[in-house]
Motif scaffolding. Structure first.
Motif, PDB file in Angstrom:
ATOM      1  N   THR A 148      38.889  31.414  31.355  1.00 42.27           N
ATOM      2  CA  THR A 148      38.248  30.321  32.072  1.00 42.27           C
ATOM      3  C   THR A 148      37.724  29.280  31.095  1.00 42.27           C
ATOM      4  N   SER A 149      37.641  28.062  31.581  1.00 38.95           N
ATOM      5  CA  SER A 149      37.058  26.990  30.797  1.00 38.95           C
ATOM      6  C   SER A 149      36.357  26.016  31.723  1.00 38.95           C
ATOM      7  N   GLY A 150      35.426  25.272  31.161  1.00 36.74           N
ATOM      8  CA  GLY A 150      34.702  24.312  31.965  1.00 36.74           C
ATOM      9  C   GLY A 150      33.741  24.945  32.950  1.00 36.74           C
ATOM     10  N   THR A 151      33.373  26.190  32.722  1.00 33.53           N
ATOM     11  CA  THR A 151      32.510  26.895  33.667  1.00 33.53           C
ATOM     12  C   THR A 151      31.046  26.567  33.379  1.00 33.53           C
ATOM     13  N   ASP A 152      30.605  25.449  33.910  1.00 36.55           N
ATOM     14  CA  ASP A 152      29.222  25.021  33.716  1.00 36.55           C
ATOM     15  C   ASP A 152      28.337  25.555  34.836  1.00 36.55           C
ATOM     16  N   PHE A 153      28.529  26.805  35.172  1.00 38.56           N
ATOM     17  CA  PHE A 153      27.731  27.433  36.202  1.00 38.56           C
ATOM     18  C   PHE A 153      27.622  28.917  35.864  1.00 38.56           C
ATOM     19  N   THR A 154      26.777  29.608  36.568  1.00 41.35           N
ATOM     20  CA  THR A 154      26.593  31.038  36.336  1.00 41.35           C
ATOM     21  C   THR A 154      27.681  31.807  37.077  1.00 41.35           C
ATOM     22  N   ILE A 155      28.484  32.527  36.336  1.00 38.96           N
ATOM     23  CA  ILE A 155      29.532  33.333  36.951  1.00 38.96           C
ATOM     24  C   ILE A 155      28.940  34.669  37.374  1.00 38.96           C
ATOM     25  N   ASN A 156      29.083  34.997  38.643  1.00 34.85           N
ATOM     26  CA  ASN A 156      28.590  36.268  39.150  1.00 34.85           C
ATOM     27  C   ASN A 156      29.670  37.340  39.147  1.00 34.85           C
ATOM     28  N   SER A 157      30.805  37.016  39.690  1.00 34.37           N
ATOM     29  CA  SER A 157      31.873  38.009  39.733  1.00 34.37           C
ATOM     30  C   SER A 157      33.205  37.367  39.367  1.00 34.37           C
ATOM     31  N   MET A 158      34.057  38.187  38.784  1.00 37.09           N
ATOM     32  CA  MET A 158      35.416  37.785  38.468  1.00 37.09           C
ATOM     33  C   MET A 158      36.339  38.846  39.032  1.00 37.09           C
ATOM     34  N   GLY A 159      37.517  38.434  39.451  1.00 40.11           N
ATOM     35  CA  GLY A 159      38.373  39.431  40.053  1.00 40.11           C
ATOM     36  C   GLY A 159      39.820  39.006  40.138  1.00 40.11           C
ATOM     37  N   TRP A 160      40.590  39.915  40.697  1.00 39.57           N
ATOM     38  CA  TRP A 160      42.019  39.691  40.898  1.00 39.57           C
ATOM     39  C   TRP A 160      42.379  39.972  42.350  1.00 39.57           C
ATOM     40  N   TYR A 161      43.177  39.093  42.895  1.00 33.00           N
ATOM     41  CA  TYR A 161      43.760  39.251  44.213  1.00 33.00           C
ATOM     42  C   TYR A 161      45.270  39.180  44.044  1.00 33.00           C
ATOM     43  N   ARG A 162      45.992  39.621  45.053  1.00 31.31           N
ATOM     44  CA  ARG A 162      47.442  39.501  44.998  1.00 31.31           C
ATOM     45  C   ARG A 162      47.989  39.180  46.372  1.00 31.31           C
ATOM     46  N   GLN A 163      49.148  38.543  46.336  1.00 29.05           N
ATOM     47  CA  GLN A 163      49.818  38.193  47.595  1.00 29.05           C
ATOM     48  C   GLN A 163      51.301  38.469  47.443  1.00 29.05           C
ATOM     49  N   ALA A 164      51.771  39.424  48.218  1.00 32.20           N
ATOM     50  CA  ALA A 164      53.188  39.741  48.244  1.00 32.20           C
ATOM     51  C   ALA A 164      53.885  38.821  49.246  1.00 32.20           C
ATOM     52  N   ALA A 165      55.174  38.687  49.102  1.00 31.29           N
ATOM     53  CA  ALA A 165      55.949  37.816  49.979  1.00 31.29           C
ATOM     54  C   ALA A 165      55.770  38.230  51.435  1.00 31.29           C
ATOM     55  N   GLY A 166      55.411  37.284  52.259  1.00 29.35           N
ATOM     56  CA  GLY A 166      55.257  37.542  53.677  1.00 29.35           C
ATOM     57  C   GLY A 166      53.980  38.256  54.072  1.00 29.35           C
ATOM     58  N   LYS A 167      53.090  38.456  53.109  1.00 28.12           N
ATOM     59  CA  LYS A 167      51.836  39.159  53.402  1.00 28.12           C
ATOM     60  C   LYS A 167      50.641  38.289  53.052  1.00 28.12           C
ATOM     61  N   GLU A 168      49.480  38.699  53.551  1.00 30.74           N
ATOM     62  CA  GLU A 168      48.256  37.974  53.241  1.00 30.74           C
ATOM     63  C   GLU A 168      47.738  38.367  51.860  1.00 30.74           C
ATOM     64  N   ARG A 169      46.952  37.468  51.303  1.00 31.76           N
ATOM     65  CA  ARG A 169      46.333  37.751  50.019  1.00 31.76           C
ATOM     66  C   ARG A 169      45.324  38.893  50.182  1.00 31.76           C
ATOM     67  N   GLU A 170      45.328  39.809  49.224  1.00 35.00           N
ATOM     68  CA  GLU A 170      44.437  40.951  49.311  1.00 35.00           C
ATOM     69  C   GLU A 170      43.699  41.170  47.996  1.00 35.00           C
ATOM     70  N   LEU A 171      42.536  41.745  48.115  1.00 35.01           N
ATOM     71  CA  LEU A 171      41.726  42.049  46.939  1.00 35.01           C
ATOM     72  C   LEU A 171      42.355  43.194  46.153  1.00 35.01           C
ATOM     73  N   VAL A 172      42.405  43.035  44.844  1.00 33.89           N
ATOM     74  CA  VAL A 172      42.868  44.112  43.970  1.00 33.89           C
ATOM     75  C   VAL A 172      41.663  44.760  43.279  1.00 33.89           C
ATOM     76  N   ALA A 173      40.869  43.936  42.599  1.00 40.14           N
ATOM     77  CA  ALA A 173      39.718  44.481  41.878  1.00 40.14           C
ATOM     78  C   ALA A 173      38.759  43.351  41.515  1.00 40.14           C
ATOM     79  N   THR A 174      37.480  43.690  41.450  1.00 41.21           N
ATOM     80  CA  THR A 174      36.463  42.736  41.025  1.00 41.21           C
ATOM     81  C   THR A 174      35.512  43.406  40.039  1.00 41.21           C
ATOM     82  N   VAL A 175      34.864  42.570  39.244  1.00 34.91           N
ATOM     83  CA  VAL A 175      33.858  43.066  38.307  1.00 34.91           C
ATOM     84  C   VAL A 175      32.713  42.066  38.280  1.00 34.91           C
ATOM     85  N   THR A 176      31.492  42.579  38.382  1.00 37.23           N
ATOM     86  CA  THR A 176      30.318  41.703  38.366  1.00 37.23           C
ATOM     87  C   THR A 176      29.891  41.442  36.923  1.00 37.23           C
ATOM     88  N   LYS A 177      28.906  40.564  36.808  1.00 39.22           N
ATOM     89  CA  LYS A 177      28.389  40.224  35.485  1.00 39.22           C
ATOM     90  C   LYS A 177      27.801  41.447  34.796  1.00 39.22           C
TER      91      LYS A 177
END
Length: 119
Positions: free
Chosen positions: A24-53
């Motif tokens: 990340t760059s330009g993050t002039d704010f407090t980041i609380n959580s970062m994570g990964w989502y994924r979207q397979a063809a023809g499907k909705e985006r879904e949560l994979v994993a998150t990590v808090t500060k």
């Protein structure tokens, strides 16, 4: 301007491993959580994993025991180590950052990186 740049996607055989990174760059704010989502063809985006500060993690049941999320707070970078990949893990993986600036909740997405698991 906030930017999230993902890398590490690609083609891998079933059972293989990949490591995704999101810088990340330009993050002039407090980041609380970062994570990964994924979207397979023809499907909705879904949560994979998150990590808090503080380092607390949450991982989707479908990838638990195979995927590990980690975070470098100093560099505001998040990683996703993916092991024992399966064809059903094929998707575009998106980095997500949630934070706060002056009491306003913020959320940003990366452009996505394609992971293809195939023999």
């Amino acid at each position: 301007q906030v930017q999230l740049v993902e890398s590490g996607g690609g083609l891998v055989q079933p059972g293989g491993s990949l490591r995704l990174s999101c810088a990340t760059s330009g993050t002039d704010f407090t980041i609380n959580s970062m994570g990964w989502y994924r979207q397979a063809a023809g499907k909705e985006r879904e949560l994979v994993a998150t990590v808090t500060k503080s380092g607390s993690t949450a991982v989707a049941g479908s990838v638990k025991g195979r995927f590990t999320i980690s975070r470098d707070n100093a560099e505001n970078t998040v990683y996703l180590q993916m092991n024992s990949l399966k064809p059903e893990d094929t998707a575009v993986y998106y980095c997500n950052v949630k934070g706060v600036r002056l009491l306003s909740m913020l959320e940003f997405w990366g452009q996505g990186t394609l992971v293809t698991v195939s023999s």
